[in-house]
Design a protein around this motif. Structure first.
Motif, mmCIF file in Angstrom:
data_model
loop_
_atom_site.group_PDB
_atom_site.id
_atom_site.type_symbol
_atom_site.label_atom_id
_atom_site.label_comp_id
_atom_site.label_asym_id
_atom_site.label_seq_id
_atom_site.Cartn_x
_atom_site.Cartn_y
_atom_site.Cartn_z
ATOM 1 N N PHE A 108 0.897 -1.126 -0.003
ATOM 2 C CA PHE A 108 -0.008 0.130 0.198
ATOM 3 C C PHE A 108 0.872 1.211 0.186
ATOM 4 C CE2 PHE A 108 -2.448 3.368 1.841
ATOM 5 C CZ PHE A 108 -3.501 3.264 1.242
ATOM 6 N N GLY A 109 2.042 1.239 0.918
ATOM 7 C CA GLY A 109 2.926 2.490 0.652
ATOM 8 C C GLY A 109 2.581 2.942 1.978
ATOM 9 N N PRO A 110 3.448 3.899 2.308
ATOM 10 C CA PRO A 110 3.859 4.482 3.636
ATOM 11 C C PRO A 110 3.093 5.854 3.900
ATOM 12 C CG PRO A 110 5.708 5.300 2.208
ATOM 13 C CD PRO A 110 4.820 4.350 1.293
ATOM 14 N N VAL A 111 2.270 6.409 3.002
ATOM 15 C CA VAL A 111 1.555 7.652 3.203
ATOM 16 C C VAL A 111 -0.125 7.104 3.214
ATOM 17 C CG1 VAL A 111 0.946 9.602 2.282
ATOM 18 C CG2 VAL A 111 3.310 8.908 2.273
ATOM 19 N N LEU A 112 -0.691 7.406 3.922
ATOM 20 C CA LEU A 112 -2.344 7.475 3.952
ATOM 21 C C LEU A 112 -3.088 8.703 4.083
ATOM 22 C CD1 LEU A 112 -4.199 4.105 5.023
ATOM 23 C CD2 LEU A 112 -5.056 6.448 5.640
ATOM 24 N N TRP A 113 -3.723 9.058 3.079
ATOM 25 C CA TRP A 113 -4.801 9.915 3.179
ATOM 26 C C TRP A 113 -6.147 9.103 3.535
ATOM 27 C CZ3 TRP A 113 -4.276 15.176 2.741
ATOM 28 C CH2 TRP A 113 -3.131 15.742 2.363
ATOM 29 N N GLY A 114 -6.992 10.219 4.188
ATOM 30 C CA GLY A 114 -8.526 9.401 4.524
ATOM 31 C C GLY A 114 -9.154 10.607 4.725
ATOM 32 N N ARG A 115 -10.736 10.282 4.494
ATOM 33 C CA ARG A 115 -11.705 11.166 4.599
ATOM 34 C C ARG A 115 -12.971 10.210 5.053
ATOM 35 N NH1 ARG A 115 -15.000 12.350 0.262
ATOM 36 N NH2 ARG A 115 -15.381 9.689 0.566
ATOM 37 N N ALA A 188 -24.848 17.182 13.576
ATOM 38 C CA ALA A 188 -24.648 17.646 12.100
ATOM 39 C C ALA A 188 -23.489 16.831 11.559
ATOM 40 C CB ALA A 188 -24.445 19.045 12.043
ATOM 41 N N TRP A 189 -23.572 16.792 10.163
ATOM 42 C CA TRP A 189 -22.482 15.821 9.390
ATOM 43 C C TRP A 189 -21.227 16.883 9.451
ATOM 44 C CZ3 TRP A 189 -22.495 10.870 8.686
ATOM 45 C CH2 TRP A 189 -23.736 10.353 8.713
ATOM 46 N N ALA A 190 -20.244 16.092 9.604
ATOM 47 C CA ALA A 190 -18.801 16.954 9.569
ATOM 48 C C ALA A 190 -17.760 16.262 8.878
ATOM 49 C CB ALA A 190 -18.310 17.171 10.931
ATOM 50 N N CYS A 191 -17.153 16.692 7.789
ATOM 51 C CA CYS A 191 -16.184 15.937 7.011
ATOM 52 C C CYS A 191 -14.950 15.962 7.848
ATOM 53 C CB CYS A 191 -15.973 16.484 6.007
ATOM 54 S SG CYS A 191 -14.741 15.844 4.599
ATOM 55 N N LEU A 192 -14.325 14.955 8.055
ATOM 56 C CA LEU A 192 -12.807 14.680 8.512
ATOM 57 C C LEU A 192 -12.008 14.240 7.597
ATOM 58 C CD1 LEU A 192 -13.514 13.317 12.148
ATOM 59 C CD2 LEU A 192 -12.577 15.603 11.583
ATOM 60 N N GLU A 193 -10.834 14.926 7.362
ATOM 61 C CA GLU A 193 -9.757 14.418 6.441
ATOM 62 C C GLU A 193 -8.424 14.043 7.434
ATOM 63 O OE1 GLU A 193 -9.545 16.351 2.427
ATOM 64 O OE2 GLU A 193 -10.460 17.809 3.520
ATOM 65 N N TRP A 194 -7.634 13.359 6.783
ATOM 66 C CA TRP A 194 -6.316 12.984 7.639
ATOM 67 C C TRP A 194 -5.330 12.556 6.620
ATOM 68 C CZ3 TRP A 194 -10.730 10.255 8.398
ATOM 69 C CH2 TRP A 194 -10.682 8.990 8.179
ATOM 70 N N LEU A 195 -4.191 12.926 7.102
ATOM 71 C CA LEU A 195 -2.840 12.416 6.310
ATOM 72 C C LEU A 195 -2.084 12.240 7.377
ATOM 73 C CD1 LEU A 195 -0.773 12.314 4.168
ATOM 74 C CD2 LEU A 195 -0.096 14.800 4.725
ATOM 75 N N PHE A 196 -1.514 10.489 7.100
ATOM 76 C CA PHE A 196 -0.601 9.932 7.851
ATOM 77 C C PHE A 196 0.555 9.762 7.084
ATOM 78 C CE2 PHE A 196 -4.252 7.755 10.116
ATOM 79 C CZ PHE A 196 -4.692 8.611 10.724
ATOM 80 N N ASP A 197 1.875 10.379 7.266
ATOM 81 C CA ASP A 197 2.891 10.285 6.355
ATOM 82 C C ASP A 197 3.848 9.498 7.235
ATOM 83 O OD1 ASP A 197 5.013 10.603 4.912
ATOM 84 O OD2 ASP A 197 4.800 12.753 4.739
ATOM 85 N N THR A 208 4.255 13.846 12.325
ATOM 86 C CA THR A 208 2.941 13.690 12.875
ATOM 87 C C THR A 208 1.752 13.780 12.122
ATOM 88 O OG1 THR A 208 3.001 16.017 13.305
ATOM 89 C CG2 THR A 208 4.186 15.169 15.000
ATOM 90 N N PRO A 209 0.518 13.315 12.539
ATOM 91 C CA PRO A 209 -0.650 13.544 11.966
ATOM 92 C C PRO A 209 -1.193 14.705 11.524
ATOM 93 C CG PRO A 209 -1.034 12.383 13.942
ATOM 94 C CD PRO A 209 0.249 12.694 13.928
ATOM 95 N N ARG A 210 -1.809 14.927 10.645
ATOM 96 C CA ARG A 210 -2.460 16.234 10.149
ATOM 97 C C ARG A 210 -3.817 15.850 9.738
ATOM 98 N NH1 ARG A 210 0.935 18.777 5.278
ATOM 99 N NH2 ARG A 210 -0.748 20.717 5.893
ATOM 100 N N VAL A 211 -4.658 16.655 10.312
ATOM 101 C CA VAL A 211 -6.385 16.675 10.211
ATOM 102 C C VAL A 211 -6.872 17.751 9.677
ATOM 103 C CG1 VAL A 211 -8.199 15.692 11.492
ATOM 104 C CG2 VAL A 211 -6.115 14.794 12.051
ATOM 105 N N TRP A 212 -7.968 17.580 8.723
ATOM 106 C CA TRP A 212 -8.773 18.819 8.370
ATOM 107 C C TRP A 212 -10.069 18.477 8.873
ATOM 108 C CZ3 TRP A 212 -4.666 16.662 6.090
ATOM 109 C CH2 TRP A 212 -3.737 17.626 5.543
#
Length: 279
Positions: A108-115, A188-197, A208-212
């Motif tokens: 899969f690789g060492p970087v994972l984006w999510g939503r 309410a619905w909220a959209c969470l995104e993240w970057l695990f690098d 460190t993780p980043r989150v939107w």
């Protein structure tokens, strides 16, 4: 459910698309793509009305259920529902935990984006509530048991959004904790995104993780090491070669006295940013 990694040709794209895997760990992130329009992404919209293929039950503690139902959805008819979770005592270890796990394709690789879109009611929990985590073998290993993997987590704590980098669990600490100034969105619905690098370029440690939240990156005014016994020494964030397994649902690490519901919908992960558009 839409699983874009389903054929040998797509798996090949996943293996070869290394350029997409090394998203920047600082500054402006790569622009978002349309959800699952690109290869090397996995998406679940739960529209079968049952847990998606490949998902297996992982944790089931205290009261409540984790199921796919039609009580509330961000898009379509169905969503993953952590229903009426309760148990334990706030401020003490041990709370309701209801999750599924999914084993990622090889390489899969060492970087994972999510939503994921999340709806929470009726109260913001004070206790640590994990929503999504991704794990990878420690350096020098190509595989490993679930409890021998380093991992990133997106969660809430003290009614605010939180992110963590953990060593293997148990014990899962010393861990590096980041707490935002942003309250959990309620009713309410909220959209969470993240970057695990886990690659983090030429840096000696994983990022460190980043989150939107709804497209805006969270800040982390509170950062600390959690450990038992306490320590001020930061853990070494070991670098990743490949993420191997993800876990989602809701995990309360302390008690929850008010029965609480979470819905998770339009969950997607990949090697580049997906954005908040639904499938």
């Amino acid at each position: 459910m839409h699983i874009r990694i389903a054929s040998s040709s797509t798996l090949l794209l996943l293996t070869l698309a290394t350029a997409c895997a090394h998203a920047p760990s600082g500054g402006n992130p790569a622009p978002a793509t349309t959800a699952c329009a690109a290869p090397a992404m996995l998406c679940w919209d739960f529209e079968e009305g049952t847990p998606p293929a490949g998902w297996t039950a992982r944790r089931d503690e205290f009261s409540g259920q984790l199921l796919v139902d039609d009580t509330r959805a961000h898009g379509g008819r169905y969503a993953l529902h952590a229903r009426s979770l309760s148990g334990g005592k706030e401020g003490t270890q041990g709370g309701p935990k209801k999750t599924f796990r999914f084993d990622l394709p090889a390489h899969f690789g060492p970087v994972l984006w999510g939503r994921v879109w999340v709806y929470t009611t009726p109260e913001r929990p004070m206790s640590h509530a994990g929503l999504f985590s991704a794990r990878y073998p420690r350096p020098g290993h190509t595989s490993g048991a679930f409890d021998a993997l380093d991992w990133y987590e997106v969660a809430t704590w003290q009614q605010k959004y939180m992110s963590i980098w953990h060593p293997p669990e148990p014990p899962g600490f010393p861990e590096w904790v980041q707490v935002s100034s942003t309250p959990l969105v309620l009713d309410a619905w909220a959209c969470l995104e993240w970057l695990f690098d886990g690659a983090n370029g030429d840096h000696p440690e994983a990022a460190t993780p980043r989150v939107w939240l709804d497209g805006v990156e969270l800040d982390w005014p509170q950062q600390f090491v959690f450990s038992d016994p306490p320590t001020a020494t930061q853990p070494v964030r070991e670098k990743a070669t490949d993420f191997t397994v993800v876990e989602t649902g809701v995990i309360l690490y302390q008690g929850l006295t008010v029965p609480t519901d979470w819905w998770l919908d339009d969950l997607a992960i990949g090697r580049q940013r997906l954005g908040c558009g639904s499938d």
